[in-house]
Each structure stands twice: as structure tokens, then as C-alpha cells.
Design an enzyme around this catalytic site. Structure first.
Site, PDB file in Angstrom:
ATOM      1  N   HIS A   1       0.808  -1.214   0.000  1.00 49.96           N
ATOM      2  CA  HIS A   1       0.000   0.000   0.000  1.00 49.96           C
ATOM      3  C   HIS A   1       0.847   1.272   0.000  1.00 49.96           C
ATOM      4  O   HIS A   1       0.330   2.366  -0.248  1.00 49.96           O
ATOM      5  CB  HIS A   1      -0.939  -0.014   1.214  1.00 49.96           C
ATOM      6  CG  HIS A   1      -2.172   0.797   1.057  1.00 49.96           C
ATOM      7  ND1 HIS A   1      -2.290   1.835   0.146  1.00 49.96           N
ATOM      8  CD2 HIS A   1      -3.375   0.739   1.706  1.00 49.96           C
ATOM      9  CE1 HIS A   1      -3.498   2.363   0.252  1.00 49.96           C
ATOM     10  NE2 HIS A   1      -4.164   1.724   1.184  1.00 49.96           N
TER      11      HIS A   1
ATOM     12  N   ASP B   1     -12.404  -8.432 -16.374  1.00 54.20           N
ATOM     13  CA  ASP B   1     -12.742  -9.668 -17.085  1.00 54.20           C
ATOM     14  C   ASP B   1     -11.496 -10.153 -17.823  1.00 54.20           C
ATOM     15  O   ASP B   1     -11.013  -9.499 -18.749  1.00 54.20           O
ATOM     16  CB  ASP B   1     -13.884  -9.391 -18.061  1.00 54.20           C
ATOM     17  CG  ASP B   1     -14.294 -10.607 -18.876  1.00 54.20           C
ATOM     18  OD1 ASP B   1     -13.657 -11.676 -18.734  1.00 54.20           O
ATOM     19  OD2 ASP B   1     -15.237 -10.484 -19.669  1.00 54.20           O
TER      20      ASP B   1
END
Length: 460
Positions: free
Chosen positions: A180, A399
Site C-alpha cells: 500500500h 474480465d
């Protein structure tokens, strides 16, 4: 909650009990490197990045159904595309370094034993629905998403990105752990979308911008903790251990519109209406405070991690790769929060968010640079509700060529009592999924709160 058997108890020959088999079995570990040398050998971290060095790797789990696709073929294509996408998102394949001279933090992008850690695993008894509906067992989540309990500080010796492909009975679980201190949610989903595009055989639609001096060119000398354990032990306000639960509440579009309409219905003419986020956030803040059974005179804090790209002057492009988030805080006593109409809470949120303009951002950066701080979760404040992620992130458009994910959720890292992650509803439209972590008793109270559930359109 869908139960998942984590193994079988069997009697050993000596009469003792055998340890249960792990639900997830590791088949192979490898490393993926960018296919070509990186454009920049070293990337300096900006002031925006530094507060997250003592947070934990940001974990995401995407769960997909597979039809006729072979798991090995799918993983092979995704690994090839990963090597290709790292050519553009090369900091993720590097290592953290701290220069001796200026004690500032950088990502070394070449000449290291970097790369992305890749794990291939099997969980043949786990089905997609176990992970896509309701709660998922904590131990199973820890086995599916790498680097649970790993602090970003460990990026000096660990990869900055770890990926795990797990074969399920009827699909695939993709667990990712991002350091992060290297990137925020916007950049995370930019990377994931680009990786999916390449896997589908398409070109990256938007390339990342890596010039972090656009956000801040100041190099900040840091004195880092000697270890993650030492940092946690130094927390001046340690939280007592509690049993936390995380679950997803789904708010369909019709409910979101009803909440927004109700909270705006009593506003005077000409008043700026409350946004979808503020309407839902006010509802969550009030409901969580009610579920916690807080005394009327106690203080509760609301924090939202705001993307500052468009707030800076000049603004940063949406494709800027890194961290450009800051926590925005507001608070009030519990009594007015729960007895006043919902627009009181929404008004507090709106006032705090709108006040966080370019000047406020600049002041926060200068404050950190003058006195760098290693943060703890307890710094968020008492009785906190903190919101990360955003329903604007198009997480269900990731996707890889075999359909949209059945569910996107977060791993255990960076979750504390009151942490909320917002995602777009998986069924499309303007629905929102609220992934919420609460103390076990407060979660039970919330689940039995008719006002919250009627408004929330909760999924069983």
C-alpha cells in the site's frame, strides 16, 4: 454463512487427533518479471505514499466461475499477460529501498531480485458460492489471499505484489496483495483492468503516469521502525482484542435511490443536495453507532480516504500511478447523530469533504514533512467508522476473458472495528456493496436492526 470444511479429523495410529488438512493446497510457487527492462530504474516515493508504510498489504480477492476453460490454460495466459503488464506498471516488480544519504524511500526497479510472487494452489472442495455469498470463513480467506499480516514495511525484503491463483471446484479465486506504500485503490484497479485487457488479447487502454514529482517532489527523511512487531508494540493506544466479523451487505439501486431521496427531501430550496456517497455514508454511520450501543455523550469519528487527484492544483491525471489519498475526518457526539434527522450526519460529512481542498491538502503534506509519523489504526479515532475503496472503481469489469467476477472482496489486512469498503453492486446498475468489519456483538445487533436492513436490501 456458508460453512467450508477445512479438513478432516482422523484418529492417528498413536491414538491422537490428526491436524485437519488445509482447505487450500499449494501446488507451485514462482516469480514473474517484466518482459523488458524498465523505463525508470528508480522511483522516488512521494509524501502521499509515506503514511502507508506502517499499514498492511492491501488484499483483494476476485472470484470467477469457469465453464469449459482449463485452470492451467487460464493461469498460463494470465501469467504471460502479467509479465507484459509489468512493463508498464514496473514499480510493482521492484523492491523498496532507503537511501543512506537522504533516508528517503524509493522503489528500485532494476538490478534487484524483484518480480511478482505467484502462487498456484488448489481448493477442490470449495465452490464459488462459498466465497461469493454472505460471509467467508476467516481461515479460508487467509489461505486464498497472500500476505495476511504482512506490513508494507516488509517491502524491503518481499515482493511488492503477490498473486495467488486457486483452483476451485467450479471456478478460480484470484487473490492479490499490493504494497500500500506503492499505490492506492485507484491505481490498484487501473493495474487490474490493464492486466485483464492484455489477458483478453487487447491493448492497454490507458497507460499509467509514473512521475511522482507531479504530486510532490519533496524527499522526506524517515526513521523507520526496526520491525513490524516493534511498531505494533509501540502503539500508545492499543485496542483490546476483540472478535471481529466481516460481511457484505448489498444495497440495490432502488434502495440507494430511496435513501438519497429521503435524505434530500427536507432540504431548503437551492441547497446543494447530498450525493449518493454521503447519503449512504450517513446511513451507515448512524446504523453502526446504534449497533455499538454507545453512550449518548460518547464521541464517534467518521473518516473517509479521499482521492485527491482532482482536488490538487493543478489536478493530477486519473492515470497517475501511486498514492494520492488522504483521510478526511469529522465527528460528533452519539446523541445528536442518532436523534437528529439523517441530514445532520450527511451535512457533517459534506462540510468536511468540501473543506478538504487544495490548500488543506497542501497543509497536510507540509505537516507530515515537518514531522513524519508512523501511523497506527488507532489514530483514526474513537468509535471510528472509516471508509475506503469506492463504488466508482469498476471492479466487476475486470474480465480476463472468462466473464465478470462473481464477487470482489477484501482480505483480512487493514480491517479493524468500523472499517468499511465500498464496491459497485455486482449485479450492475447503481447498487453498492458494503463490506463491513465490526465487533461480533455489534455485527449481530446490526443484523437484527430492522431500520438498517429494510434500507439496506441485505443479501441473506
Amino acid at each position: 454463512m456458508m460453512a467450508v470444511e477445512n479438513g478432516k479429523q482422523a484418529a492417528e495410529a498413536a491414538g491422537g487427533a490428526a491436524k485437519p488438512e488445509r482447505a487450500v493446497k499449494i501446488a507451485e510457487k514462482s516469480s514473474v518479471q517484466p518482459r523488458k527492462p524498465t523505463a525508470n530504474p528508480k522511483v522516488a516515493l512521494a509524501t502521499f505514499d509515506l503514511p502507508y508504510i506502517t499499514f498492511y498489504y492491501n488484499q483483494k480477492l476476485l472470484v470467477y466461475k469457469l465453464g469449459g476453460e482449463e485452470f492451467a490454460v487460464v493461469v498460463g495466459k494470465m501469467k504471460e499477460a502479467l509479465a507484459e503488464v509489468l512493463e508498464e506498471f514496473y514499480p510493482l516488480a521492484g523492491k523498496l529501498v532507503q537511501e543512506e544519504e537522504d533516508r528517503a524511500l524509493y522503489v528500485e526497479c532494476e538490478g534487484t531480485e524483484g518480480g511478482v510472487e505467484v502462487v498456484e494452489a488448489e481448493a477442490e472442495e470449495v465452490v464459488v458460492a462459498d466465497l461469493a455469498e454472505g460471509e467467508a470463513p476467516e481461515e479460508l480467506m487467509k489461505e486464498l489471499v497472500p500476505y495476511t499480516g504482512v506490513m508494507n514495511l516488509e517491502g524491503f525484503s518481499r515482493p511488492l505484489l503477490a498473486v495467488q491463483f486457486t483452483k476451485l471446484k467450479d471456478g478460480i479465486a484470484l487473490g492479490c496483495a499490493f504494497n500500500h506504500a506503492i499505490l492506492d485503490g485507484n491505481s490498484t484497479w487501473h493495474f487490474m483492468t490493464s492486466w485483464a485487457e492484455l489477458t483478453r488479447g487487447e491493448a492497454i487502454s490507458v497507460c499509467p503516469v509514473h512521475n511522482r514529482s507531479l504530486a510532490r517532489s519533496t524527499r522526506v527523511p524517515l526513521t523507520l521502525p526496526i520491525s513490524p512487531a516493534a511498531h505494533e508494540l509501540a502503539d500508545p493506544n492499543p485496542s483490546p482484542p476483540s472478535s471481529l466479523r466481516a460481511r457484505v451487505f448489498s444495497f440495490p439501486e432502488s434502495t440507494i435511490l430511496r435513501l438519497k431521496s429521503a435524505i434530500n427531501s427536507s432540504l431548503p430550496a437551492g441547497t446543494k443536495p447530498f450525493s449518493t456517497f454521503k447519503s449512504l455514508a450517513a446511513h451507515a454511520w448512524r446504523s453502526i453507532s446504534r449497533a455499538r450501543r454507545l453512550p449518548p455523550d460518547s464521541i464517534t469519528i467518521f473518516a473517509v480516504f479521499a482521492d485527491c487527484r482532482s482536488r490538487l492544483r493543478p489536478p493530477l491525471p486519473d492515470s497517475y500511478f501511486g498514492n494520492v489519498i488522504q483521510a478526511v475526518f469529522t465527528g460528533t457526539a452519539v446523541h445528536p447523530l442518532l436523534t437528529a434527522p439523517p441530514e445532520f450526519a450527511a451535512g457533517l460529512l459534506q462540510q468536511a469533504i468540501e473543506a478538504h481542498d487544495a490548500a488543506a491538502i497542501q497543509a497536510r503534506l507540509e505537516e507530515y514533512e515537518s514531522k513524519p509519523k508512523m501511523f497506527y489504526f488507532t489514530d483514526a479515532g474513537v468509535n471510528c467508522v472509516a471508509v475506503g475503496s469506492s463504488p466508482r472503481f469498476r471492479v466487476y469489469d475486470v474480465d480476463f476473458g472468462f466473464g465478470r467476477p462473481e464477487r470482489v472482496r477484501s482480505g483480512k489486512n487493514n480491517k479493524f472495528d468500523g472499517m468499511v469498503y465500498l464496491y459497485p453492486g455486482r449485479n450492475g446498475g447503481k447498487g453498492i456493496d458494503v463490506e463491513l468489519t465490526l465487533d461480533g456483538q455489534a455485527m449481530e445487533n446490526l443484523e437484527n436492526d430492522g431500520e438498517f436492513l429494510v434500507a439496506g436490501g441485505d443479501e441473506p
